[in-house]
Write an enzyme that holds these catalytic residues in place. Structure first.
Site, PDB file in Angstrom:
ATOM      1  N   LYS A 177       0.800  -1.235   0.000  1.00 35.23           N
ATOM      2  CA  LYS A 177       0.000   0.000   0.000  1.00 35.23           C
ATOM      3  C   LYS A 177       0.833   1.286   0.000  1.00 35.23           C
ATOM      4  O   LYS A 177       0.446   2.273  -0.611  1.00 35.23           O
ATOM      5  CB  LYS A 177      -0.940   0.015   1.204  1.00 35.23           C
ATOM      6  CG  LYS A 177      -2.049  -1.015   1.125  1.00 35.23           C
ATOM      7  CD  LYS A 177      -2.959  -0.814   2.302  1.00 35.23           C
ATOM      8  CE  LYS A 177      -3.968  -1.916   2.447  1.00 35.23           C
ATOM      9  NZ  LYS A 177      -4.885  -1.659   3.571  1.00 35.23           N
ATOM     10  N   ASP A 179     -10.466   3.111   2.407  1.00 33.24           N
ATOM     11  CA  ASP A 179     -10.821   2.741   3.792  1.00 33.24           C
ATOM     12  C   ASP A 179     -11.534   3.900   4.493  1.00 33.24           C
ATOM     13  O   ASP A 179     -12.389   3.688   5.345  1.00 33.24           O
ATOM     14  CB  ASP A 179      -9.581   2.349   4.603  1.00 33.24           C
ATOM     15  CG  ASP A 179      -9.117   0.935   4.272  1.00 33.24           C
ATOM     16  OD1 ASP A 179      -9.932   0.169   3.719  1.00 33.24           O
ATOM     17  OD2 ASP A 179      -7.953   0.612   4.555  1.00 33.24           O
TER      18      ASP A 179
HETATM   19  P1  NDP Z   1      -1.494  -2.458  11.853  1.00 28.65           P
HETATM   20  O1  NDP Z   1      -0.558  -3.614  11.962  1.00 28.65           O
HETATM   21  O2  NDP Z   1      -1.102  -1.289  11.039  1.00 28.65           O
HETATM   22  O3  NDP Z   1      -1.852  -1.923  13.332  1.00 28.65           O
HETATM   23  C1  NDP Z   1      -2.166  -2.830  14.351  1.00 28.65           C
HETATM   24  C2  NDP Z   1      -2.636  -2.074  15.592  1.00 28.65           C
HETATM   25  O4  NDP Z   1      -3.002  -3.058  16.579  1.00 28.65           O
HETATM   26  C3  NDP Z   1      -1.575  -1.184  16.224  1.00 28.65           C
HETATM   27  O5  NDP Z   1      -2.199  -0.090  16.855  1.00 28.65           O
HETATM   28  C4  NDP Z   1      -0.972  -2.133  17.268  1.00 28.65           C
HETATM   29  O6  NDP Z   1      -0.347  -1.474  18.346  1.00 28.65           O
HETATM   30  C5  NDP Z   1      -2.208  -2.851  17.764  1.00 28.65           C
HETATM   31  N1  NDP Z   1      -1.869  -4.139  18.365  1.00 28.65           N
HETATM   32  C6  NDP Z   1      -1.487  -5.269  17.727  1.00 28.65           C
HETATM   33  N2  NDP Z   1      -1.244  -6.251  18.630  1.00 28.65           N
HETATM   34  C7  NDP Z   1      -1.472  -5.713  19.865  1.00 28.65           C
HETATM   35  C8  NDP Z   1      -1.390  -6.228  21.188  1.00 28.65           C
HETATM   36  N3  NDP Z   1      -1.028  -7.495  21.436  1.00 28.65           N
HETATM   37  N4  NDP Z   1      -1.721  -5.404  22.226  1.00 28.65           N
HETATM   38  C9  NDP Z   1      -2.090  -4.122  21.988  1.00 28.65           C
HETATM   39  N5  NDP Z   1      -2.181  -3.587  20.741  1.00 28.65           N
HETATM   40  C10 NDP Z   1      -1.871  -4.375  19.699  1.00 28.65           C
HETATM   41  O7  NDP Z   1      -2.867  -3.101  11.332  1.00 28.65           O
HETATM   42  P2  NDP Z   1      -4.070  -2.376  10.561  1.00 28.65           P
HETATM   43  O8  NDP Z   1      -4.323  -1.072  11.206  1.00 28.65           O
HETATM   44  O9  NDP Z   1      -3.834  -2.425   9.110  1.00 28.65           O
HETATM   45  O10 NDP Z   1      -5.285  -3.394  10.862  1.00 28.65           O
HETATM   46  C11 NDP Z   1      -5.829  -3.553  12.140  1.00 28.65           C
HETATM   47  C12 NDP Z   1      -7.093  -4.396  12.082  1.00 28.65           C
HETATM   48  O11 NDP Z   1      -8.076  -3.740  11.280  1.00 28.65           O
HETATM   49  C13 NDP Z   1      -6.898  -5.773  11.456  1.00 28.65           C
HETATM   50  O12 NDP Z   1      -7.687  -6.706  12.178  1.00 28.65           O
HETATM   51  C14 NDP Z   1      -7.445  -5.613  10.051  1.00 28.65           C
HETATM   52  O13 NDP Z   1      -7.952  -6.832   9.519  1.00 28.65           O
HETATM   53  C15 NDP Z   1      -8.581  -4.636  10.297  1.00 28.65           C
HETATM   54  N6  NDP Z   1      -8.928  -3.858   9.104  1.00 28.65           N
HETATM   55  C16 NDP Z   1     -10.221  -3.929   8.660  1.00 28.65           C
HETATM   56  C17 NDP Z   1     -10.618  -3.205   7.567  1.00 28.65           C
HETATM   57  C18 NDP Z   1     -12.030  -3.302   7.121  1.00 28.65           C
HETATM   58  O14 NDP Z   1     -12.331  -2.895   6.000  1.00 28.65           O
HETATM   59  N7  NDP Z   1     -12.913  -3.807   7.948  1.00 28.65           N
HETATM   60  C19 NDP Z   1      -9.682  -2.324   6.840  1.00 28.65           C
HETATM   61  C20 NDP Z   1      -8.343  -2.306   7.410  1.00 28.65           C
HETATM   62  C21 NDP Z   1      -7.996  -3.055   8.497  1.00 28.65           C
HETATM   63  P3  NDP Z   1       1.215  -1.069  18.267  1.00 28.65           P
HETATM   64  O15 NDP Z   1       1.273   0.206  17.483  1.00 28.65           O
HETATM   65  O16 NDP Z   1       1.605  -0.915  19.685  1.00 28.65           O
HETATM   66  O17 NDP Z   1       1.923  -2.209  17.579  1.00 28.65           O
END
Ligand code: NDP
Length: 281
Positions: A72, A107
């Site tokens: 992306k 999105d």
């Molecule tokens: P990213 O990897 O960019 O971000 C993940 C986020 O989750 C960060 O804020 C991260 O925190 C947090 N996180 C992950 N693991 C943990 C943990 N164990 N404890 C606390 N915080 C945690 O992912 P995306 O933003 O791209 O996607 C996130 C979710 O959204 C996914 O499930 C994806 O499938 C969904 N999604 C759905 C869409 C839709 O159209 N419905 C579109 C895009 C995404 P940290 O910064 O501390 O790592």
């Protein structure tokens, strides 16, 4: 393949891996529904090959494409982005305009259109709480800012990433700690989970909804499982909810209309089709 089939407009989703993508199901449903002789395919393309693939989209017969992980950010750099893609820092939809490869991030509108569809009036609040500060949080925060939400409180495990959202999007964004959540939930009209917590195979999202303002809308971007623990608890407490599948379906609308010339509808039949597919995994 016949000559006529070759001439039909085609689009694709490009990613690595790509087998999990539901985009093919969504767009091919719409192509059938509107009687368009087009095609939508999956293309498994590695990071190494992405630039060459994007550069040869038209030569491959594509009128455009969706782009998913891990391409992306690169897609943004290789194209002429609109304001949304630029602001979010990632592109997920490519199309051609006057010979130029353009890009956007759908999105943002997927998130907003889904909320409008299932919880009209959700934006009549001055406070929203966003959990997470990753890629999807950028689209969510940009959308909330666009809709004039005065205070967007962001909680994230890695605090610096929440601070980075304020740097990117400005003073409406307030990085906050988890300890502040109860007080913020008491005045928030919207709670959005953008973390991957609660997703199948990931740790659960632990949050107490008891302090959440009565009538506040709860939105989860996670769509596998379809009903997350957050949404279940919110519904049980009488809150309106917006799920991740709704956002996924609504974000597909713009790409289809750019490529095939018809603005498609997100119908209950389409939703049922994708729900059935999600239930298989
Ligand atoms: P990213 O990897 O960019 O971000 C993940 C986020 O989750 C960060 O804020 C991260 O925190 C947090 N996180 C992950 N693991 C943990 C943990 N164990 N404890 C606390 N915080 C945690 O992912 P995306 O933003 O791209 O996607 C996130 C979710 O959204 C996914 O499930 C994806 O499938 C969904 N999604 C759905 C869409 C839709 O159209 N419905 C579109 C895009 C995404 P940290 O910064 O501390 O790592």
């Amino acid at each position: 393949m016949t000559g006529a089939a070759r001439a039909a407009p085609a689009a694709c989703v490009i990613g690595w891996p790509i087998a999990h993508s539901r985009s093919q199901l969504i767009h091919n449903y719409w192509l059938r529904h509107y009687g368009i002789a087009g095609e939508y395919r999956r293309e498994a393309v590695t990071a190494e090959d992405f630039a060459a693939f994007a550069g040869s989209l038209a030569a491959r017969g594509y009128v455009g494409a969706n782009v998913t992980l891990p391409h992306k950010e690169v897609a943004l750099r290789l194209s002429l982005p609109d304001d949304r893609a630029e602001a979010v820092g990632a592109a997920n939809t490519l199309w051609f305009e006057g010979g130029a490869l353009r890009s956007t991030n759908t999105d943002v509108e997927g998130f907003l259109a889904n909320l409008d569809a299932v919880a009209a009036g959700w934006d009549r609040t001055s406070d929203a709480v966003v959990l997470g500060a990753g890629g999807s949080a950028r689209a969510v925060v940009f959308g909330l800012r666009e809709r004039g939400i005065a205070r967007i409180h962001v909680v994230n495990r890695t605090a610096e990433r929440a601070v980075a959202l304020r740097t990117r999007f400005g003073e409406q964004v307030h990085p906050v700690s988890a300890a502040e959540l109860p007080d913020l939930l008491a005045k928030a009209g919207l709670l959005v989970n953008t973390t991957s917590l609660g997703m199948r195979g990931q740790p659960p999202l632990v949050i107490d909804l008891a302090p959440l303002r009565s009538g506040a809308v709860v939105c989860d971007l996670v769509y596998a499982p379809l009903e997350t623990e957050l949404l279940r608890a919110a519904r049980a407490a009488g809150h309106p909810t917006a799920d991740g599948l709704g956002m996924l379906l609504h974000q597909a609308v713009r790409g289809f209309s750019l490529w095939f010339g018809i603005r498609p509808s997100v119908t209950p039949e389409l939703r049922t089709l994708i729900e059935a597919d999600l239930a298989k995994t």
